[in-house]
Scaffold this motif. Structure first.
Motif, PDB file in Angstrom:
ATOM      1  N   SER A 235       7.388  11.664   0.820  1.00 32.32           N
ATOM      2  CA  SER A 235       7.404  10.900   2.064  1.00 32.32           C
ATOM      3  C   SER A 235       7.184   9.426   1.769  1.00 32.32           C
ATOM      4  O   SER A 235       6.683   9.065   0.691  1.00 32.32           O
ATOM      5  CB  SER A 235       6.294  11.384   3.018  1.00 32.32           C
ATOM      6  OG  SER A 235       6.393  12.749   3.304  1.00 32.32           O
ATOM      7  N   ASP A 236       7.536   8.573   2.734  1.00 32.66           N
ATOM      8  CA  ASP A 236       7.134   7.182   2.644  1.00 32.66           C
ATOM      9  C   ASP A 236       5.609   7.131   2.638  1.00 32.66           C
ATOM     10  O   ASP A 236       4.960   7.817   3.443  1.00 32.66           O
ATOM     11  CB  ASP A 236       7.642   6.386   3.846  1.00 32.66           C
ATOM     12  CG  ASP A 236       9.159   6.265   3.873  1.00 32.66           C
ATOM     13  OD1 ASP A 236       9.810   6.704   2.913  1.00 32.66           O
ATOM     14  OD2 ASP A 236       9.680   5.723   4.862  1.00 32.66           O
ATOM     15  N   ALA A 237       5.036   6.355   1.728  1.00 29.75           N
ATOM     16  CA  ALA A 237       3.575   6.273   1.629  1.00 29.75           C
ATOM     17  C   ALA A 237       3.157   4.834   1.405  1.00 29.75           C
ATOM     18  O   ALA A 237       3.722   4.139   0.553  1.00 29.75           O
ATOM     19  CB  ALA A 237       3.060   7.162   0.503  1.00 29.75           C
ATOM     20  N   LYS A 238       2.176   4.384   2.157  1.00 27.96           N
ATOM     21  CA  LYS A 238       1.632   3.037   2.016  1.00 27.96           C
ATOM     22  C   LYS A 238       0.330   3.088   1.224  1.00 27.96           C
ATOM     23  O   LYS A 238      -0.347   4.115   1.180  1.00 27.96           O
ATOM     24  CB  LYS A 238       1.356   2.426   3.396  1.00 27.96           C
ATOM     25  CG  LYS A 238       2.585   2.278   4.277  1.00 27.96           C
ATOM     26  CD  LYS A 238       2.190   1.713   5.634  1.00 27.96           C
ATOM     27  CE  LYS A 238       3.376   1.574   6.556  1.00 27.96           C
ATOM     28  NZ  LYS A 238       2.983   1.062   7.895  1.00 27.96           N
ATOM     29  N   SER A 254       3.386   0.857  -2.942  1.00 31.65           N
ATOM     30  CA  SER A 254       3.862   1.509  -1.728  1.00 31.65           C
ATOM     31  C   SER A 254       5.196   2.132  -2.098  1.00 31.65           C
ATOM     32  O   SER A 254       5.981   1.540  -2.846  1.00 31.65           O
ATOM     33  CB  SER A 254       4.019   0.511  -0.581  1.00 31.65           C
ATOM     34  OG  SER A 254       2.756   0.089  -0.122  1.00 31.65           O
ATOM     35  N   VAL A 255       5.478   3.345  -1.589  1.00 36.78           N
ATOM     36  CA  VAL A 255       6.639   4.090  -2.074  1.00 36.78           C
ATOM     37  C   VAL A 255       7.456   4.637  -0.914  1.00 36.78           C
ATOM     38  O   VAL A 255       6.969   4.780   0.210  1.00 36.78           O
ATOM     39  CB  VAL A 255       6.208   5.251  -3.000  1.00 36.78           C
ATOM     40  CG1 VAL A 255       5.472   4.725  -4.218  1.00 36.78           C
ATOM     41  CG2 VAL A 255       5.341   6.252  -2.246  1.00 36.78           C
ATOM     42  N   LYS A 256       8.711   4.986  -1.197  1.00 37.79           N
ATOM     43  CA  LYS A 256       9.619   5.607  -0.244  1.00 37.79           C
ATOM     44  C   LYS A 256       9.774   7.089  -0.560  1.00 37.79           C
ATOM     45  O   LYS A 256       9.516   7.536  -1.683  1.00 37.79           O
ATOM     46  CB  LYS A 256      10.990   4.930  -0.302  1.00 37.79           C
ATOM     47  CG  LYS A 256      10.978   3.455   0.103  1.00 37.79           C
ATOM     48  CD  LYS A 256      10.685   3.296   1.584  1.00 37.79           C
ATOM     49  CE  LYS A 256      10.825   1.851   2.026  1.00 37.79           C
ATOM     50  NZ  LYS A 256      10.513   1.689   3.467  1.00 37.79           N
ATOM     51  N   ALA A 257      10.199   7.858   0.416  1.00 38.10           N
ATOM     52  CA  ALA A 257      10.451   9.275   0.215  1.00 38.10           C
ATOM     53  C   ALA A 257      11.464   9.482  -0.902  1.00 38.10           C
ATOM     54  O   ALA A 257      12.463   8.760  -0.998  1.00 38.10           O
ATOM     55  CB  ALA A 257      10.949   9.903   1.509  1.00 38.10           C
ATOM     56  N   SER A 259      11.250   8.732  -3.873  1.00 33.98           N
ATOM     57  CA  SER A 259      11.218   7.703  -4.912  1.00 33.98           C
ATOM     58  C   SER A 259      10.370   8.161  -6.078  1.00 33.98           C
ATOM     59  O   SER A 259       9.589   9.106  -5.980  1.00 33.98           O
ATOM     60  CB  SER A 259      10.675   6.390  -4.361  1.00 33.98           C
ATOM     61  OG  SER A 259       9.309   6.531  -3.996  1.00 33.98           O
ATOM     62  N   VAL A 277       0.196   8.349   4.790  1.00 31.90           N
ATOM     63  CA  VAL A 277       1.482   8.878   5.234  1.00 31.90           C
ATOM     64  C   VAL A 277       1.387   9.147   6.739  1.00 31.90           C
ATOM     65  O   VAL A 277       0.484   9.869   7.175  1.00 31.90           O
ATOM     66  CB  VAL A 277       1.846  10.172   4.477  1.00 31.90           C
ATOM     67  CG1 VAL A 277       3.160  10.749   5.003  1.00 31.90           C
ATOM     68  CG2 VAL A 277       1.946   9.900   2.981  1.00 31.90           C
ATOM     69  N   ASN A 278       2.292   8.555   7.505  1.00 27.85           N
ATOM     70  CA  ASN A 278       2.268   8.716   8.968  1.00 27.85           C
ATOM     71  C   ASN A 278       0.894   8.371   9.539  1.00 27.85           C
ATOM     72  O   ASN A 278       0.361   9.075  10.409  1.00 27.85           O
ATOM     73  CB  ASN A 278       2.671  10.142   9.360  1.00 27.85           C
ATOM     74  CG  ASN A 278       4.089  10.478   8.962  1.00 27.85           C
ATOM     75  OD1 ASN A 278       4.960   9.609   8.950  1.00 27.85           O
ATOM     76  ND2 ASN A 278       4.334  11.738   8.619  1.00 27.85           N
TER      77      ASN A 278
END
Length: 289
Positions: A235-238, A254-257, A259, A277-278
């Motif tokens: 998932s996208d994660a900050k 910080s990453v993208k789903a 990735s 995440v979310n």
């Protein structure tokens, strides 16, 4: 002031309780031939924001195979207190002929040599008790904290911490903050480094267990066994942070789903990855090969 991020619940469920005062470091081979320092010691740590009165408490040692009365006991003196997020160094027995004197002052001297003083071994058991009644049995009852080391016949969580050596002590991860009630998960082996009440404080901050389990971990880190030098995220994660087992941040991103985060610079071993995440905090333990 040094702040350490502690992931609570990575190795245990919410049902487990954590001690206010933990056994943060044990050096059990002091004074032996080839030892770094000339005496054994135990470092206690207060992981709370309030001072803790430990007067009348005891540190008790049992051999790895003991099933009756434990063989050694140090009762902490009147007035003994550990300040918030601080350490307390208790000196045990040793041999002045082998190793250097401790580089910091003990907060309580339990005796250096002679009859009645506690001389530990790397394979054994150490318990922190709120009284000075001698422990009788394989494991203590009602211990504030308890550690089985090496080949000890009892431990928290059924798995022992590593056995120490003449140059290495066992350390509770994150400066004493991590307490999952599993000795194998909580302790690491590293070069002996005594701390006392004058050492820098270590503020424990935590994720709640509910926060950690609220997100399916499969949506966070896909490959918890990292073999190709990259962590793949679902998932996208900050605010992704990677911590080593001593609580030090070794990488941030910080990453993208789907990735892949390159961690080729990290050595082999266990790490904890945290992120958001979310808008929910989540964490995952990984093993890098």
């Amino acid at each position: 002031m040094k702040k350490i991020f502690t992931v609570l619940g990575m190795f245990a469920t919410a049902a487990l309780m954590n001690a206010q005062v933990t056994i943060a470091q044990v050096y059990a081979n002091g004074g032996n031939s080839g030892a770094t320092y000339n005496r054994d010691f135990v470092v206690l740590f207060n992981k709370t924001a309030a001072a803790v009165n430990i007067a009348g408490w005891s540190l008790q040692y049992g051999s790895a195979t003991s099933t009756g009365n434990w063989s050694g006991k140090i009762t902490l003196p009147s007035g003994a207190t550990i300040a918030p997020y601080s350490y307390y160094l208790v000196g045990f027995a040793g041999n002045a002929a082998n190793g250097a004197a401790l580089p910091v002052t003990v907060d309580y001297d339990g005796g250096f040599t002679g009859s009645g003083n506690v001389n530990m071994g790397g394979n054994g058991k150490i318990a922190l008790m709120s009284n000075d009644t001698t422990i009788n049995g394989t494991a203590p009852t009602g211990a504030i904290d308890f550690v089985g080391m090496g080949t000890a016949n009892a431990s928290e969580g059924g798995d022992t911490a590593p056995a120490g050596s003449t140059t290495n002590a066992i350390f509770r991860s994150n400066g004493g903050c991590t307490d999952t009630n599993n000795n194998a998960a909580d302790f690491v082996l590293a070069a002996v480094a005594p701390t006392n009440s004058a050492s820098p404080t270590n503020v424990c901050t935590t994720l709640s267990v509910n926060d950690i389990i609220s997100l399916n971990k499969a949506n966070f880190v896909k490959n918890t066994f990292v073999k190709e030098n990259g962590i793949t995220f679902g998932s996208d994660a900050k605010d992704v942070k990677i911590y080593n087992m001593l609580g030090q941040v070794v990488k941030s991103a910080s990453v993208k789903a789907d990735s892949n985060l390159d961690v080729s610079e990290l050595g082999r071993g266990n790490y904890i990855v945290t992120g958001t995440v979310n808008n929910q905090p989540v964490s995952q333990k990984i093993l890098k090969d």
